[in-house]
Design a protein around this motif. Sequence first.
Motif, short mmCIF file in Angstrom:
data_model
loop_
_atom_site.label_atom_id
_atom_site.label_comp_id
_atom_site.label_asym_id
_atom_site.label_seq_id
_atom_site.Cartn_x
_atom_site.Cartn_y
_atom_site.Cartn_z
N TRP A 4 7.60 18.41 -3.32
CA TRP A 4 8.35 17.29 -3.11
C TRP A 4 9.84 17.83 -2.74
O TRP A 4 10.62 17.65 -2.02
N GLU A 41 2.63 13.13 -9.17
CA GLU A 41 1.56 13.01 -10.35
C GLU A 41 1.73 14.45 -11.10
O GLU A 41 1.61 14.33 -12.34
N THR A 42 1.69 15.42 -10.47
CA THR A 42 1.56 16.88 -11.14
C THR A 42 2.67 17.59 -11.04
O THR A 42 3.70 17.19 -10.25
N ASP A 88 2.91 18.66 -7.32
CA ASP A 88 3.25 17.65 -6.56
C ASP A 88 4.84 17.77 -6.60
O ASP A 88 5.51 17.27 -5.41
N PRO A 135 4.29 7.01 -5.45
CA PRO A 135 4.23 7.66 -6.98
C PRO A 135 3.14 8.80 -6.96
O PRO A 135 3.53 9.88 -7.75
N SER A 136 2.09 8.70 -6.35
CA SER A 136 1.08 9.87 -6.30
C SER A 136 1.72 11.19 -5.90
O SER A 136 1.40 12.26 -6.26
N ARG A 137 3.09 11.03 -5.12
CA ARG A 137 3.48 12.52 -4.81
C ARG A 137 4.20 13.24 -5.75
O ARG A 137 4.53 14.35 -5.61
N ARG A 175 1.14 3.69 -3.34
CA ARG A 175 0.64 5.19 -3.15
C ARG A 175 1.92 6.21 -3.40
O ARG A 175 1.47 7.34 -3.64
N TYR A 178 0.97 -1.25 0.18
CA TYR A 178 -0.09 0.00 0.09
C TYR A 178 0.85 1.32 -0.09
O TYR A 178 0.53 2.29 -0.74
#
Length: 359
Positions: free
Chosen positions: A286, A278-279, A282, A274-276, A272, A268
Amino acid sequence: ETYIDHDSAGVDLSFLSGDQDRVFPLLKEAAQAAVFPRAEFERRKKRLLLELKQEKERPAEVIEAYFRKFLFGRHGYGNPLYGLPSTVKKISSREAAAFYRTHYRPDEAALIVVGDFQTPAMEEKVRKLFGTWRVKKGRPLFKAVPLPVHRTSRVLLVNKRDAQETTFIIGTIGLPMHHPAYAAARVVHTILGGRFSSWLNEALRVEGGLTYGVESYVEPYQSSGLFAVSSFTAAEDTVRAVDLVLENLERFDRQGVDAETLSSAKRYLIGRFPSRFETLGDLADWLALVFIFGLDETYAEDFLRKVEGVTAEDCRKVMAEHWARERLQMVFIGPGKALRDRVKKYGRLFEKDIREEGY
């Protein structure tokens, strides 16, 4: 938009690539020549004072401020981000401007640009706009306040006499992102309350029917961190809910975590992560975090590798060494008279009234 947290402050901008030559000069002006017009400053103060008053009517909005103060005490991490009514009233626009000039400095800042551009041209543009930004005074000195050490459990009961529910947080000082056990701490958090199938959600919401929401969270800071479990329940169910939380915290030591639960939690977390990125926003967030926390460029890859390597024994050690039951700090907001005798069994009792200023 602007933002502030316990380690940093900044501004986020999102704009079309073609608007660079219009936006960057405005950013330069805001950063290097910020002004605080008295009339506008006083309007914001008035609005903030109203917000500080109104949030006390909503325990979920203030309980974390009470918990931070109770946990960190005089350390900066215990200070409320938006101050107190008595301190807000005293601040003048002139003082705000002086504070900005002293503390918002190029030698402690980073400009992060993410988007579609030619790197050499962008570097030249940034250097031209911001390369002459200088400060005349040296870096301000602060008297270091050591982090508190809690060897026994304590309880803060915040009386809100008209409350029908109890809002509570249970937790302790956590770990910074560079700590060797941080990856294991994230896995523990995921198992406990970091997803819908977590132990705490199953115990309090699905099986117990005591709440509509329970979560654990791990917040890293530059030099410390915070681990906590938060929820709410009917006042008469407070002890049942808290006892279930404590039972699940102690479960790591009593019976450990089985292989399937551990594997699922790690999948889990890894899935998740990689969602950090996505844009573009984001990715900028980071990179800002990497700068503020002083992380290595390879931190993301290293973190995922460490998560994959977390064992059941690592999870048990995190609980035993960092989040032990006998050192947990607890904050309750609810009807004080009804709760006092019930919650004092959890540790040394301190009391406040929510109508009092501060946290």
